[in-house]
Design an enzyme around this catalytic site. Structure first.
Site, PDB file in Angstrom:
ATOM      1  N   LYS A   1      22.509 -41.815  -1.592  1.00 56.69           N
ATOM      2  CA  LYS A   1      21.308 -41.947  -2.430  1.00 56.69           C
ATOM      3  C   LYS A   1      20.136 -41.091  -1.963  1.00 56.69           C
ATOM      4  O   LYS A   1      18.966 -41.427  -2.185  1.00 56.69           O
ATOM      5  CB  LYS A   1      20.832 -43.429  -2.530  1.00 56.69           C
ATOM      6  CG  LYS A   1      21.878 -44.413  -2.953  1.00 56.69           C
ATOM      7  CD  LYS A   1      22.755 -43.968  -4.066  1.00 56.69           C
ATOM      8  CE  LYS A   1      22.103 -43.816  -5.403  1.00 56.69           C
ATOM      9  NZ  LYS A   1      23.032 -43.158  -6.374  1.00 56.69           N
ATOM     10  N   THR A   2      20.447 -39.990  -1.328  1.00 54.88           N
ATOM     11  CA  THR A   2      19.359 -39.117  -0.880  1.00 54.88           C
ATOM     12  C   THR A   2      19.345 -37.811  -1.654  1.00 54.88           C
ATOM     13  O   THR A   2      18.577 -36.900  -1.338  1.00 54.88           O
ATOM     14  CB  THR A   2      19.515 -38.797   0.624  1.00 54.88           C
ATOM     15  OG1 THR A   2      20.832 -38.277   0.819  1.00 54.88           O
ATOM     16  CG2 THR A   2      19.293 -40.006   1.484  1.00 54.88           C
ATOM     17  N   GLY A   3      20.258 -37.672  -2.634  1.00 56.10           N
ATOM     18  CA  GLY A   3      20.349 -36.420  -3.386  1.00 56.10           C
ATOM     19  C   GLY A   3      21.563 -35.613  -2.963  1.00 56.10           C
ATOM     20  O   GLY A   3      21.643 -34.406  -3.200  1.00 56.10           O
TER      21      GLY A   3
ATOM     22  N   THR B   1      24.592 -35.525  -4.098  1.00 52.76           N
ATOM     23  CA  THR B   1      25.386 -34.923  -5.182  1.00 52.76           C
ATOM     24  C   THR B   1      24.690 -33.677  -5.708  1.00 52.76           C
ATOM     25  O   THR B   1      25.341 -32.674  -6.011  1.00 52.76           O
ATOM     26  CB  THR B   1      25.577 -35.936  -6.332  1.00 52.76           C
ATOM     27  OG1 THR B   1      25.884 -37.198  -5.761  1.00 52.76           O
ATOM     28  CG2 THR B   1      26.690 -35.531  -7.263  1.00 52.76           C
TER      29      THR B   1
ATOM     30  N   SER C   1      17.152 -47.445  -4.237  1.00 52.96           N
ATOM     31  CA  SER C   1      18.052 -46.657  -5.082  1.00 52.96           C
ATOM     32  C   SER C   1      19.495 -47.151  -4.901  1.00 52.96           C
ATOM     33  O   SER C   1      20.265 -47.253  -5.855  1.00 52.96           O
ATOM     34  CB  SER C   1      17.933 -45.180  -4.701  1.00 52.96           C
ATOM     35  OG  SER C   1      18.977 -44.441  -5.259  1.00 52.96           O
TER      36      SER C   1
ATOM     37  N   LYS D   1      23.060 -40.376 -11.681  1.00 56.35           N
ATOM     38  CA  LYS D   1      22.142 -39.724 -10.738  1.00 56.35           C
ATOM     39  C   LYS D   1      20.813 -39.507 -11.452  1.00 56.35           C
ATOM     40  O   LYS D   1      20.775 -38.881 -12.512  1.00 56.35           O
ATOM     41  CB  LYS D   1      22.690 -38.373 -10.265  1.00 56.35           C
ATOM     42  CG  LYS D   1      24.080 -38.430  -9.693  1.00 56.35           C
ATOM     43  CD  LYS D   1      24.141 -39.188  -8.379  1.00 56.35           C
ATOM     44  CE  LYS D   1      25.587 -39.525  -8.036  1.00 56.35           C
ATOM     45  NZ  LYS D   1      25.715 -40.339  -6.842  1.00 56.35           N
ATOM     46  N   GLY D   2      19.780 -40.062 -10.868  1.00 56.66           N
ATOM     47  CA  GLY D   2      18.475 -40.000 -11.510  1.00 56.66           C
ATOM     48  C   GLY D   2      18.358 -41.106 -12.545  1.00 56.66           C
ATOM     49  O   GLY D   2      17.998 -40.871 -13.695  1.00 56.66           O
TER      50      GLY D   2
ATOM     51  N   VAL E   1      17.099 -44.570 -14.395  1.00 54.57           N
ATOM     52  CA  VAL E   1      15.767 -45.089 -14.705  1.00 54.57           C
ATOM     53  C   VAL E   1      15.794 -46.587 -14.399  1.00 54.57           C
ATOM     54  O   VAL E   1      16.668 -47.306 -14.890  1.00 54.57           O
ATOM     55  CB  VAL E   1      15.432 -44.853 -16.194  1.00 54.57           C
ATOM     56  CG1 VAL E   1      14.040 -45.371 -16.518  1.00 54.57           C
ATOM     57  CG2 VAL E   1      15.547 -43.373 -16.518  1.00 54.57           C
TER      58      VAL E   1
HETATM   59  P1  A3P Z   1      18.315 -42.271  -8.223  1.00 55.00           P
HETATM   60  O1  A3P Z   1      19.431 -42.285  -9.200  1.00 55.00           O
HETATM   61  O2  A3P Z   1      18.046 -43.575  -7.605  1.00 55.00           O
HETATM   62  O3  A3P Z   1      17.082 -41.647  -8.770  1.00 55.00           O
HETATM   63  P2  A3P Z   1      23.198 -39.318  -4.263  1.00 55.00           P
HETATM   64  O4  A3P Z   1      23.720 -38.167  -5.039  1.00 55.00           O
HETATM   65  O5  A3P Z   1      23.169 -39.027  -2.799  1.00 55.00           O
HETATM   66  O6  A3P Z   1      23.831 -40.594  -4.626  1.00 55.00           O
HETATM   67  O7  A3P Z   1      21.682 -39.450  -4.618  1.00 55.00           O
HETATM   68  C1  A3P Z   1      21.280 -39.824  -5.916  1.00 55.00           C
HETATM   69  C2  A3P Z   1      19.822 -39.519  -5.996  1.00 55.00           C
HETATM   70  O8  A3P Z   1      19.633 -38.126  -5.968  1.00 55.00           O
HETATM   71  C3  A3P Z   1      19.181 -39.977  -7.244  1.00 55.00           C
HETATM   72  O9  A3P Z   1      18.734 -41.308  -7.026  1.00 55.00           O
HETATM   73  C4  A3P Z   1      18.045 -38.992  -7.438  1.00 55.00           C
HETATM   74  O10 A3P Z   1      16.800 -39.534  -7.171  1.00 55.00           O
HETATM   75  C5  A3P Z   1      18.317 -37.895  -6.398  1.00 55.00           C
HETATM   76  N1  A3P Z   1      18.235 -36.515  -6.908  1.00 55.00           N
HETATM   77  C6  A3P Z   1      17.687 -35.512  -6.252  1.00 55.00           C
HETATM   78  N2  A3P Z   1      17.800 -34.378  -6.953  1.00 55.00           N
HETATM   79  C7  A3P Z   1      18.424 -34.683  -8.094  1.00 55.00           C
HETATM   80  C8  A3P Z   1      18.827 -33.924  -9.228  1.00 55.00           C
HETATM   81  N3  A3P Z   1      18.575 -32.620  -9.299  1.00 55.00           N
HETATM   82  N4  A3P Z   1      19.451 -34.572 -10.204  1.00 55.00           N
HETATM   83  C9  A3P Z   1      19.689 -35.892 -10.135  1.00 55.00           C
HETATM   84  N5  A3P Z   1      19.348 -36.647  -9.090  1.00 55.00           N
HETATM   85  C10 A3P Z   1      18.717 -36.063  -8.079  1.00 55.00           C
END
Ligand code: A3P
EC number: 2.8.2.8
Length: 899
Positions: free
Chosen positions: A631-633, A635, A729, A850-851, A853
């Site tokens: 959950k730090t980005g 992906t 998150s 990802k991202g 709401v």
């Molecule tokens: P949220 O969905 O809580 O906002 P991971 O891939 O490690 O699981 O991390 C998911 C998080 O990546 C998302 O958490 C989002 O905030 C963050 N993130 C950072 N850059 C992003 C991007 N370009 N597109 C989508 N999510 C992104």
């Protein structure tokens, strides 16, 4: 004339008896007669025929003798008899001392070794001996101050070893008092070694002790004091005759009853006077009657084999048994492979008789002992007629031995990529066993040249299981052949792999006088040297020998009978043997921590490369790991990296998609082949670098160690965002995955759950909060990888300015071409994140997981988490400063919000 044993060997003797006496007496009269006869009888045709006959005979003669190694032409006086010069052998072994005490000890079973420098020879010897015996230790270079000795009210070390006795005696008053106080309070003993000095001292007093030393002596004939309470592993009563190694021995003389000798020796001189036959104390015990500190002091280092035993005994005694080693030693001797050997080096009937006699002798000293015979049946009856009788004799006495299967034709399994071919090979061998009444139920097998055992060749394990129900094997190759003290065991696909030890006998060591380095070398190994130490240091010893070591000079019988007698003579170890399966179970009971393997890179060891399938490859193993946390980005970063032409991600996993989650869970136990399948050679061209991302690697207990074992040169990338935001998150993430507990509880309830909450809730709280303790996990990664290999990304920047982050990252990775991510990424207002530019104007964003709401975090939760993470954030900030990395804005903000 020298004597040869055996009918066949005798028959070859005349070949060397060229020129008899009779001929030389009569040659004067014979010669003219022969010339006359030749001239009258020989014509050209006969001459040509004669030459041809002679040529054919010569060819036959040479082809026979060249295929038989020259050893068969060598006459030997006698086959060596095992060593027996030990008056104690006849006497019963007595129970060894028990050093354990009833006192309530407050010490850790760990040794502190204080060395003169990081490179000193004795320091290294001490460390190696401790490692070989799995004794925990810490090395410190002697400095101005003492290392920390206590944790709360517990002593950190059970024994303190000074590589230099004079450094110990000459410590400054303050440190010495501190150390003595620690030793008295926690009942901790001291070991010291007198190291060679340039100055020769005669009767010089050791500073602060009523103890006098002579230095730089040459000594001989060592004996032990049977009354010394320190002796446990070592057994007194014999004399180690001859010069002791080194010219710089120190001896001790004391005039206080606190001192008691543990070992003595004599001075070595060309001309001895009575005075020089006086035993001189070479190892001495200080009972601590003067100052309450017990000590054992050595007059020389660990070069002398007896000192190694005494050192282990000193640790046992001074730690009140906390560091006592078990006295049980198990020995298994495999004969690999009983039918494989060149003509002329194989067993005769009398060698088989000697094998049985020796086995019976060994059984008296090593209960349960049986030679363990491996066989590749294709080579049965491949010797001379006399040697074939040897094969028959083995089968006739089959019930006296243990048996295990090899490959039918002694072929290396890694050369077969096909399980059914391997099975067919094994079936042939099994058929032979069934036809000849050889037992097939040992569940043990070994592989020719260790092939396929480690590095693992999966088809071998599969065929073993199917045909032979193999549960145990052994190898010298895990993790590497050298150093031997680091060899370990592991379990793979239900097969327990035991570490195998080396005994110094190889297929080509047939004759004692041709032993590499000479007989003296083998004898030294037996008499306190490498082989002897191997048994001392390993509770379970599996030795591999070869058929040729049991014919010829029967070197294996000589070696094992001798070493067993030497062990009985000089130690109190209890020798025993058992079939391989029982030994393997014992091994992993003793060392359960070894069950899980630690996979290394097969291409890093030339020996491993040779016994690993040519169809496998290491070149595509990842050189870059994105470790998360979740959950730090991670992906988004993975996607951005994959856009770079030089970087290639792994193939996706059918169950976990882009994440392989190899190092942190059971996938690891599936083996290296499993992992490698996601990085096929076709994945990259030569200039490409593969990478992998699994966000759970960051906080996985075993991950840094496992990753480093396989990918020691990899670059490691971690992404950090505010730990509170990460936790929230994560909660939203598992809720949307339908986690029943997360759906039943609010975020606040989970993060504030205390230790009396239901287990499920506590577990969820830990999974939610723990990964945010960044400094703790980063330290663990840094204990395996160098700081230059680690790159920390500010996750909030990755989100808001991904092109800047990718720019820095490319520099860190030193990859080309340099890509301008401003052209590849574009902010998508609908998504609220940067997305990949496709087809000029359009964007391709990450999926809806990802991202997400979701509502903002409650203020009370944010407040709670700010406080909760403060110590961890402080530690993180210190860590980043220490390793020269920038402190992210979010971290500064969180720390100042609390400050
Ligand atoms: P949220 O969905 O809580 O906002 P991971 O891939 O490690 O699981 O991390 C998911 C998080 O990546 C998302 O958490 C989002 O905030 C963050 N993130 C950072 N850059 C992003 C991007 N370009 N597109 C989508 N999510 C992104």
């Amino acid at each position: 004339m020298l004597r040869m044993t055996g009918e066949n060997r005798g028959a070859r003797a005349p070949l060397l008896e060229c020129g008899s006496g009779e001929y030389s007496h009569n040659h004067k009269t014979l010669a003219p007669r022969c010339c006359f006869w030749l001239a009258s009888h020989v014509n050209v045709r006969k001459c040509v025929a004669g030459v041809m006959l002679l040529s054919v005979l010569t060819i036959l003669f040479y082809s026979y003798y060249v295929t038989i190694p020259l050893t068969s032409l060598v006459w030997r006086d006698r086959i060596p008899r095992p060593l027996t010069q030990c008056s104690l052998l006849a006497s019963q072994q007595q129970a060894a001392r028990d050093h354990r005490s009833d006192a309530r000890l407050r010490i850790d079973a760990k040794v502190l070794v204080i060395v003169e420098s990081a490179y000193s020879r004795l320091g290294r010897d001490i460390a190696e001996l401790l490692v070989a015996n799995r004794i925990r230790y810490k090395i410190e270079v002697a400095g101005k101050s003492l290392p920390v000795l206590t944790t709360l009210d517990k002593g950190r070390y059970g024994v303190i070893v000074f590589e230099s006795l004079s450094k110990y005696a000459n410590m400054d008053k303050w440190n010495r008092e501190l150390l003595d106080k620690y030793c008295r309070e926690y009942s901790v003993g001291v070991v010291g070694f007198a190291t060679p000095s340039e100055e020769t001292l005669v009767g010089a007093q050791l500073k602060g002790f009523p103890l006098f030393m002579h230095t730089n002596l040459r000594l001989k004939d060592a004996t032990l004091n049977a009354a010394s309470p320190v002796l446990r592993l070592a057994r007194a009563g014999e004399t180690a005759w001859g010069a002791l190694p080194g010219d710089h021995w120190s001896v001790f003389r004391a005039n206080s009853s606190t001192y008691e000798p543990i070992a003595w020796a004599l001075r070595e001189h060309d001309y001895e006077t009575d005075g020089e036959r006086m035993p001189l104390a070479t190892v001495i015990q200080d009972h601590g009657r003067l100052d309450g500190v017990q000590r054992v002091l050595f007059g020389s280092g660990l070069q002398f084999w007896l000192h190694r035993l005494l050192f282990l005994d000193a640790l046992s005694y001074l730690s009140h048994g906390q560091l006592s080693l078990s006295l049980d030693r198990w020995i298994l001797v495999d004969i690999d492979d009983i039918f494989v050997g060149e003509k002329g080096t194989r067993l005769h009937e009398e060698d088989v008789a000697a094998l049985l006699t020796s086995q019976a002798a060994l059984q008296r000293l090593v209960p349960g002992f049986r030679f363990n015979l491996g066989y590749s049946a294709k080579y049965y009856h491949h010797g001379t007629p006399t040697e074939n009788l040897g094969d028959d004799a083995l089968l006739k006495h089959r019930e006296y031995f243990n048996w295990f299967c090899h490959m039918w034709n002694h072929q290396q399994p890694h050369l077969y990529n096909n399980v059914s071919q391997l099975e067919a090979e094994m079936m042939l061998n099994k058929q032979f066993a069934l036809e000849h009444g050889i037992p097939t139920n040992s569940c043990y097998s070994v592989s020719p040249h260790h092939s396929g055992v480690y590095p693992v060749h999966e088809p071998l394990y599969e065929a073993w299981r199917k045909v032979w129900d193999v549960k145990v094997t052994s190898t010298e190759e895990y993790p590497h052949l050298r150093p031997a003290r680091l060899r370990r065991g592991f379990r793979h696909r239900g097969v327990m792999v035991l570490p195998r030890q080396t005994c110094g006998l190889f297929t080509h060591t047939l004759l004692l006088e041709r032993y590499p380095g000479g007989r003296h070398r083998l004898d030294r190994s037996i008499q306190g040297g490498e082989l002897f130490q191997t048994v001392i240091n390993n509770p379970i010893n599996v030795f591999m020998t070869h058929m040729s070591n049991y014919g010829n000079d029967r070197l294996a019988l000589y070696t094992f009978e001798s070493v067993v007698k030497f062990l009985r003579c000089w130690t109190n170890v209890r020798l025993a043997s058992a079939p391989p399966l029982a030994l393997a179970e014992k091994y992993f009971q003793l060392r359960p921590d070894e069950l899980n393997p630690l996979w290394g890179n097969p291409c890093d060891d030339i020996r491993h490369r040779r016994i690993w399938s040519k169809s496998k490859w290491c070149g595509t193993l990842p050189r870059l790991l994105v470790i998360g946390p979740q959950k730090t980005g991670s992906t988004a970063l993975y996607t951005f990296l994959a856009m770079h032409p030089t970087l290639k991600p792994n193939l996706p996993s059918p169950s976990t998609y882009e994440e392989l989650q190899f190092f942190n869970n059971n996938n690891y136990l599936k083996g290296l082949d499993w992992y490698l399948n996601f990085f096929p050679p076709s994945l990259t061209n030569n200039s490409q670098i593969t990478f992998e991302k699994s966000a759970t690697y960051f906080d996985g207990d075993l991950v840094p160690r496992r990753a480093h074992a396989l990918l020691p040169n990899a670059k490691i990338i971690a992404i950090l965002i505010s730990p509170s935001k990460r936790a929230y998150s994560w909660y939203q993430h598992i809720r949307s995955h339908g986690d029943p507990i997360a759906n039943n509880y609010t975020f606040h309830t989970i993060i504030t759950a205390n230790d009396s909450a239901p287990k499920q809730l506590r577990d969820l709280r830990n999974r939610c909060l723990n990964p945010g303790k960044y400094s703790h996990y980063l330290e663990r990664w840094l204990s395996e990888y160098s700081v230059h290999q680690l790159h920390v990304i500010d996750g909030s920047m990755l989100r808001s300015e991904p092109a800047v982050v990718m720019n820095t990252l490319q520099k860190f990775l030193k990859i080309s071409p340099h890509i301008d991510y401003n052209k590849l990424l574009k902010y998508d207002p609908k998504k609220g994140f940067f997305c990949q530019v496709v087809g000029g104007e359009k964007t391709k964003c990450l999926g809806k997981s990802k991202g997400r709401v979701y509502p903002p975090m409650e203020e009370r939760s944010a407040k709670f988490l700010r406080r909760y993470y403060t110590p961890h954030n402080t530690a993180l900030s210190k860590l980043l400063v220490r390793v020269g990395r920038p402190v992210p804005h979010w971290l500064k903000d969180e720390l100042s919000a609390n400050g």
